[in-house]
Design a protein around this motif. Structure first.
Motif, PDB file in Angstrom:
ATOM      1  N   ARG A  85      -6.841  -2.095   2.165  1.00  0.00           N
ATOM      2  CA  ARG A  85      -7.440  -1.862   0.849  1.00  0.00           C
ATOM      3  C   ARG A  85      -7.528  -3.187   0.082  1.00  0.00           C
ATOM      4  O   ARG A  85      -6.577  -3.980   0.098  1.00  0.00           O
ATOM      5  CB  ARG A  85      -6.560  -0.871   0.076  1.00  0.00           C
ATOM      6  N   GLU A 107       0.828  -1.207   0.000  1.00  0.00           N
ATOM      7  CA  GLU A 107       0.000   0.000   0.000  1.00  0.00           C
ATOM      8  C   GLU A 107       0.862   1.256   0.000  1.00  0.00           C
ATOM      9  O   GLU A 107       0.553   2.250  -0.684  1.00  0.00           O
ATOM     10  CB  GLU A 107      -0.949  -0.014   1.193  1.00  0.00           C
ATOM     11  N   ASP A 147      -4.303   3.018   3.225  1.00  0.00           N
ATOM     12  CA  ASP A 147      -5.225   2.011   3.762  1.00  0.00           C
ATOM     13  C   ASP A 147      -4.624   0.622   3.564  1.00  0.00           C
ATOM     14  O   ASP A 147      -4.774   0.013   2.511  1.00  0.00           O
ATOM     15  CB  ASP A 147      -6.583   2.106   3.061  1.00  0.00           C
TER      16      ASP A 147
END
Length: 406
Positions: free
Chosen positions: A340, A282, A337
């Motif tokens: 995610r 991420e 996030d």
């Protein structure tokens, strides 16, 4: 909006792409995203304006559609951010299929999942030695000097069989090639020539006396009747060396900066190997690890894209940075996030020019942060965030120093 780009037009904005404030997203890139999926830009160097494709789907199309050619830019003063073009005409980065496909197929044999996993113990050993040296020095210590600069360079140089005495020159040449200053042009040209000669001689030596290094392995690589010739192998080795001084170095520094300045990310990173791997992926999507754009393509035919007509002969740049922030691809893209839903990002490129050494870069990141967090449970910044100094001389974005304590 103008629909031709073989020259320049007075209303095309000049984009220096020199923003280097922390890891904030470049506001000029954000503004271009807001203008549309395809816009016009002018860069500091080159004969003409270019189209800039910012949306994920548009970037995916340009990087996979053979009507857009990397090879077609060679011999032209193409729009770019550095005074001297970084790549040589022989580089795989400016080849088109089928030749690029053939060379990538051969080179990728050295970076399969199994091959890279066999490299992991060596990478972890190098990381351990570097962290030992940092611990022995004691706090405060510069994480960039001890880890970010050293781990990717030592890893790729060891794999390629580059002697330790030659490695400082490799770092100097890489920096010269990535500089954006007008006065750096001659130094970059000299660096390119020196590197080409160095790796040409190294390939000839490995042909005579193969070893257990990556160049020898690539020399032996075969796909059907295809093998590397000496020129292709020298340029491939040079490209791999440069990549070892670029993305991984920047990303280790940038990820460390975020972990040190955002306690919630540090806590997540300490949640175990799986949690760390998800977070690293991420952060790779989120971090703007470079400035602006890289190597353009040229349209070989008229192409409709994003509501405009890109004419044959027009230069086309894509932005992996904006693609990674496309809200149609990633919900709330400006938020980090770690949970995610999995979706491939473009930090290592896309299509036929995606970085073939990306699996090795991930092993380096996992070794760097797995070792760092285990060895230094009390790791913390040794300077205030405002006092961190960032690179302003090259196309890269990363802290030049990152003092830490523990």
């Amino acid at each position: 909006m103008t629909e031709t780009g073989t020259g320049t037009t007075p209303d095309t904005p000049t984009c220096p792409f020199d923003f280097s404030r922390g890891l904030e997203f470049d506001p000029s890139l954000a503004e271009l995203m807001n203008q549309g999926a395809v816009t016009r830009i002018r860069l500091a160097y080159g004969e003409a304006d270019a189209w800039l494709v910012t949306g994920f789907e548009g970037v995916r199309q340009v990087t996979t559609d053979q009507r857009f050619s990397r090879a077609g830019i060679m011999g032209r003063d193409y729009p770019r951010m550095t005074p001297e073009p970084i790549v040589s005409a022989e580089s795989i980065n400016v080849l088109d299929p089928p030749r690029s496909t053939r060379l990538r197929t051969l080179a990728s044999q050295a970076f399969t999942k199994g091959a890279v996993e066999r490299m992991r113990p060596a990478v972890e050993a190098v990381a351990g030695e570097l962290l030992d040296a940092m611990a022995e020095q004691g706090p405060p210590a510069d994480l960039v000097r001890h880890l970010s600069d050293e781990l990717p360079q030592q890893t790729i140089c060891t794999l390629l069989g580059i002697p330790a005495a030659d490695r400082p020159a490799m770092r100097k040449y890489a920096h010269q090639l990535l500089s954006t200053a007008p006065e750096a042009r001659q130094g970059a040209a000299d660096a390119k020539r020196e590197l080409r000669g160095y790796f040409g001689a190294m390939v000839a030596e490995r042909r005579r006396a193969p070893g257990d290094d990556l160049i020898s392995a690539l020399a032996a690589a075969q796909e059907g009747e295809d093998t590397f010739d000496d020129e292709d192998l020298a340029v491939m080795s040079l490209t791999l060396m440069l990549s070892g001084h670029d993305t991984a170095t920047c990303e280790i520094s940038n990820i460390a900066y975020l972990l040190l300045t955002r306690p919630e990310l540090m806590r997540r990173a300490r949640g175990g190997p799986e949690s760390l791997s998800r977070l690293l992926d991420e952060l790779l999507r989120y971090i703007p690890f470079r400035k602006g754009v890289g190597i353009p393509r040229v349209a070989l035919a008229d192409v409709e894209l994003g509501g405009v007509t890109i004419r044959e002969g027009d230069f086309v740049h894509v932005s992996y940075l904006t693609a990674n922030r496309d809200p149609e691809r990633f919900a709330e893209p400006d938020t980090i996030d770690p949970d995610r839903p999995a979706a491939p990002h473009m930090t290592f490129g896309w299509g036929g020019h995606r970085c073939i050494a990306a699996p090795l870069a991930m092993v380096e990141l996992e070794a760097a942060f797995g070792g760092l967090l285990a060895r230094f449970p009390g790791l913390r910044p040794a300077v205030e965030e405002k006092d961190v100094v960032w690179d302003t001389d090259t196309i890269r974005r990363f802290p030049l120093t990152l003092p830490v304590s523990w």
